[in-house]
Design a protein around this motif. Structure first.
Motif, PDB file in Angstrom:
ATOM      1  N   TYR A 120       0.777  -1.242   0.000  1.00 17.72           N
ATOM      2  CA  TYR A 120       0.000   0.000   0.000  1.00 17.72           C
ATOM      3  C   TYR A 120       0.815   1.301   0.000  1.00 17.72           C
ATOM      4  O   TYR A 120       0.241   2.366  -0.222  1.00 17.72           O
ATOM      5  CB  TYR A 120      -0.978  -0.004   1.176  1.00 17.72           C
ATOM      6  N   GLY A 121       2.129   1.223   0.254  1.00 20.76           N
ATOM      7  CA  GLY A 121       2.947   2.449   0.227  1.00 20.76           C
ATOM      8  C   GLY A 121       2.833   3.166  -1.107  1.00 20.76           C
ATOM      9  O   GLY A 121       2.736   4.396  -1.172  1.00 20.76           O
ATOM     10  N   ARG A 122       2.791   2.408  -2.188  1.00 28.31           N
ATOM     11  CA  ARG A 122       2.736   3.019  -3.530  1.00 28.31           C
ATOM     12  C   ARG A 122       1.445   3.792  -3.739  1.00 28.31           C
ATOM     13  O   ARG A 122       1.354   4.610  -4.622  1.00 28.31           O
ATOM     14  CB  ARG A 122       2.913   1.939  -4.604  1.00 28.31           C
ATOM     15  N   ASP A 344       3.149   8.883   1.688  1.00 30.21           N
ATOM     16  CA  ASP A 344       3.000   7.709   2.571  1.00 30.21           C
ATOM     17  C   ASP A 344       3.751   7.916   3.890  1.00 30.21           C
ATOM     18  O   ASP A 344       3.272   7.530   4.958  1.00 30.21           O
ATOM     19  CB  ASP A 344       3.448   6.410   1.865  1.00 30.21           C
ATOM     20  N   LEU A 345       4.927   8.579   3.808  1.00 32.71           N
ATOM     21  CA  LEU A 345       5.706   8.766   5.031  1.00 32.71           C
ATOM     22  C   LEU A 345       5.151   9.905   5.885  1.00 32.71           C
ATOM     23  O   LEU A 345       5.281   9.888   7.114  1.00 32.71           O
ATOM     24  CB  LEU A 345       7.178   8.968   4.694  1.00 32.71           C
ATOM     25  N   LEU A 346       4.485  10.880   5.250  1.00 32.15           N
ATOM     26  CA  LEU A 346       3.774  11.877   6.056  1.00 32.15           C
ATOM     27  C   LEU A 346       2.645  11.177   6.832  1.00 32.15           C
ATOM     28  O   LEU A 346       2.392  11.494   7.996  1.00 32.15           O
ATOM     29  CB  LEU A 346       3.206  12.990   5.167  1.00 32.15           C
ATOM     30  N   GLY A 347       2.010  10.215   6.185  1.00 34.77           N
ATOM     31  CA  GLY A 347       1.005   9.402   6.890  1.00 34.77           C
ATOM     32  C   GLY A 347       1.633   8.666   8.069  1.00 34.77           C
ATOM     33  O   GLY A 347       1.039   8.558   9.137  1.00 34.77           O
ATOM     34  N   ALA A 348       2.866   8.182   7.879  1.00 32.00           N
ATOM     35  CA  ALA A 348       3.533   7.410   8.937  1.00 32.00           C
ATOM     36  C   ALA A 348       3.843   8.267  10.165  1.00 32.00           C
ATOM     37  O   ALA A 348       3.796   7.770  11.294  1.00 32.00           O
ATOM     38  CB  ALA A 348       4.812   6.778   8.401  1.00 32.00           C
ATOM     39  N   VAL A 349       4.153   9.557   9.962  1.00 24.24           N
ATOM     40  CA  VAL A 349       4.476  10.394  11.135  1.00 24.24           C
ATOM     41  C   VAL A 349       3.239  11.081  11.704  1.00 24.24           C
ATOM     42  O   VAL A 349       3.278  11.618  12.815  1.00 24.24           O
ATOM     43  CB  VAL A 349       5.529  11.494  10.791  1.00 24.24           C
ATOM     44  N   TYR A 350       2.126  11.051  10.995  1.00 24.16           N
ATOM     45  CA  TYR A 350       0.986  11.906  11.331  1.00 24.16           C
ATOM     46  C   TYR A 350       0.441  11.660  12.743  1.00 24.16           C
ATOM     47  O   TYR A 350       0.112  12.594  13.472  1.00 24.16           O
ATOM     48  CB  TYR A 350      -0.140  11.720  10.295  1.00 24.16           C
ATOM     49  N   LEU A 351       0.316  10.390  13.146  1.00 20.18           N
ATOM     50  CA  LEU A 351      -0.276  10.094  14.466  1.00 20.18           C
ATOM     51  C   LEU A 351       0.769  10.054  15.579  1.00 20.18           C
ATOM     52  O   LEU A 351       0.428   9.824  16.740  1.00 20.18           O
ATOM     53  CB  LEU A 351      -1.026   8.755  14.428  1.00 20.18           C
ATOM     54  N   GLY A 352       2.048  10.226  15.213  1.00 24.04           N
ATOM     55  CA  GLY A 352       3.095  10.271  16.223  1.00 24.04           C
ATOM     56  C   GLY A 352       3.774   8.946  16.506  1.00 24.04           C
ATOM     57  O   GLY A 352       4.610   8.853  17.404  1.00 24.04           O
ATOM     58  N   ASP A 353       3.451   7.900  15.737  1.00 22.97           N
ATOM     59  CA  ASP A 353       4.073   6.587  15.981  1.00 22.97           C
ATOM     60  C   ASP A 353       5.530   6.565  15.524  1.00 22.97           C
ATOM     61  O   ASP A 353       6.364   5.883  16.104  1.00 22.97           O
ATOM     62  CB  ASP A 353       3.286   5.493  15.236  1.00 22.97           C
ATOM     63  N   THR A 354       5.820   7.326  14.455  1.00 25.16           N
ATOM     64  CA  THR A 354       7.155   7.325  13.849  1.00 25.16           C
ATOM     65  C   THR A 354       7.700   8.740  13.866  1.00 25.16           C
ATOM     66  O   THR A 354       6.940   9.693  13.761  1.00 25.16           O
ATOM     67  CB  THR A 354       7.041   6.821  12.398  1.00 25.16           C
TER      68      THR A 354
END
Ligand SMILES: CC(=O)SCCNC(=O)CCNC(=O)[C@H](O)C(C)(C)COP(=O)(O)OP(=O)(O)OC[C@H]1O[C@@H](n2cnc3c(N)ncnc32)[C@H](O)[C@@H]1OP(=O)(O)O
Length: 389
Positions: A120-122, A344-354
């Motif tokens: 799903y990253g793509r 996709d990486l903005l999604g990864a940091v959005y909730l604060g997990d990464t």
């Protein structure tokens, strides 16, 4: 030529369900399962890919709401039942479905549970929340002290009525938690297929009902009893502690298995913290920012000097651009970026997990001022989504 259609009637929904289930190597829905499954098909949100008259791929989404850091609740699409017929894979069917779904979703954010990490990253989904799978040695689990409130067991009819309302009140406490839609409850409460042998207890404190847990206990061939926590939500620490006192003082339970947020302090409840064992940590929330300006404005930020983040989004280019993020919020700007990040990486940091600095260390993003960006996007609690879909 793959054509994407919106499905509209029950026969099509059942064919959609059968196709998806076959893609997952499950059998078609039985007549017993179908009545509880049908309400999960929401009009206008069910897509299928066709080659001529043949259905070859599926996806759908459920309209609900998600908590973002800071506590705001935004409209959210829960994307599910993604499948492509095995004799049509790797020809772009999923890509066509994802393009159509993303360009027509009314919600500013979507999440899904990924069957595999490389898919799903793509399409702009990033790994935004992980969960711990815990095993508790119930025979040795001693919580000192007494409960402060009252725990009562519900009969199934009362539980069916109370749980949707109570979840809406107490189940949205962390970023990433989502509200539950009628079709979700129809399946979860269906006693024929899902809720058999499930026990629900509710906690009440000085202000009334403020937490609940649903669990099932099964016995193995060696007569050991294993409890699976199926649903747990509470509004405060007293309800949380009292429910765990109830669970760990139950007779005839050897082990308890439960999901928990990465920062869940459960082990601190027990005299011996080793009774809580993390069996696994797995990825849970894959998040796609559909409307970046709206989603960046929806959450709050920590304390640090402002940072300009440049976002790149091939599938939804309206999101492309630079955003200045500061403790006061986020806005689109014309400015030199400090950090460039794919969607996709903005999604990864959005909730604060990464953290941005972890992505930089892994050579996944470029720029400078990662420490400031980390401080801005960090949240006081780790994300979690207790609603499987
Ligand atoms: C949210 C959920 O429902 S999760 C459940 C997802 N469903 C499943 O896992 C069921 C079994 N698998 C399937 O149904 C299909 O193989 C799918 C849906 C995963 C992929 O569908 P396809 O139509 O084959 O995907 P499509 O041809 O559009 O591929 C797009 C790209 O993703 C890649 N890709 C697709 N599936 C996978 C995979 N499982 N692992 C790695 N890469 C993959 C393709 O190689 C392709 O790459 P490219 O763009 O570099 O050429």
């Amino acid at each position: 030529m793959t054509e994407i259609r919106v499905l509209t009637d029950e026969a099509q929904y059942r064919a959609h369900n059968t196709l998806f289930r076959r893609a997952m190597h499950w059998g078609p829905p039985t007549d017993e399962q179908w009545p509880a499954t049908l309400p999960s098909y929401e009009s206008g949100r069910v897509l299928a890919a066709f080659e001529g008259d043949e259905m070859v791929g599926t996806t759908q989404s459920y309209a609900c709401a998600m908590v973002v850091p800071g506590g705001a609740v935004v409209p959210h699409a829960a994307v599910s039942r993604v499948g492509v017929r095995a004799d049509y894979t790797r020809r772009g069917v999923l890509s066509a479905l994802m393009r159509e779904q993303l360009s027509t979703l009314p919600e500013p954010v979507a999440t899904l549970r990924a069957s595999e990490g490389r898919i799903y990253g793509r399409f702009g989904y990033g790994l935004a929340g992980r969960v711990r799978f815990l095993r508790i040695d119930a025979r040795k689990a001693v919580i000192p002290g007494s409960p402060t409130g009252r725990v009562r067991m519900l009969d199934p009819d009362t539980s069916d009525k109370l749980l949707p309302e109570l979840h809406a009140e107490v189940g949205m406490g962390r970023p990433g938690q989502i509200s539950r839609w009628p079709g979700w409850w129809a399946r979860a409460l269906d006693r024929k297929t899902e809720a058999e042998n499930r026990v629900t207890v509710v906690h009440s404190g000085p202000d009334g009902d403020d937490g609940y847990v649903c669990y099932k206990v099964s016995e193995d061939k060696d007569f050991k009893h294993h409890m699976e926590i199926q649903d747990f939500a509470c509004a405060n620490a007293d309800a949380w502690r009292d429910l765990w006192i109830y669970l760990t003082r139950l007779d005839l339970v050897d082990t308890i298995e439960a999901d928990a947020a990465l920062d869940d302090p459960l082990h601190w409840l027990f005299e011996d913290p080793r009774v809580v064992y993390t069996k696994d940590v797995y990825d849970q929330i894959w998040l796609r920012l559909v409307d970046v300006p709206r989603m960046l404005a929806a959450r709050t930020y920590g304390s640090a000097d402002p940072v300009v983040v440049e976002v790149r989004d091939k599938l939804l280019p309206a999101n492309d651009g630079c955003y200045r993020v500061s403790p006061d919020g986020a806005e689109r700007v014309e400015a030199q970026p400090d950090i460039t990040i794919p969607i996709d990486l903005l999604g990864a940091v959005y909730l604060g997990d990464t953290r941005f600095s972890d992505l930089a260390a892994a050579k996944r993003i470029e720029g400078s001022r990662f420490a400031e960006a980390d401080a801005l996007f960090a949240g006081p609690v780790a994300p979690l989504c207790s609603t499987f879909f």
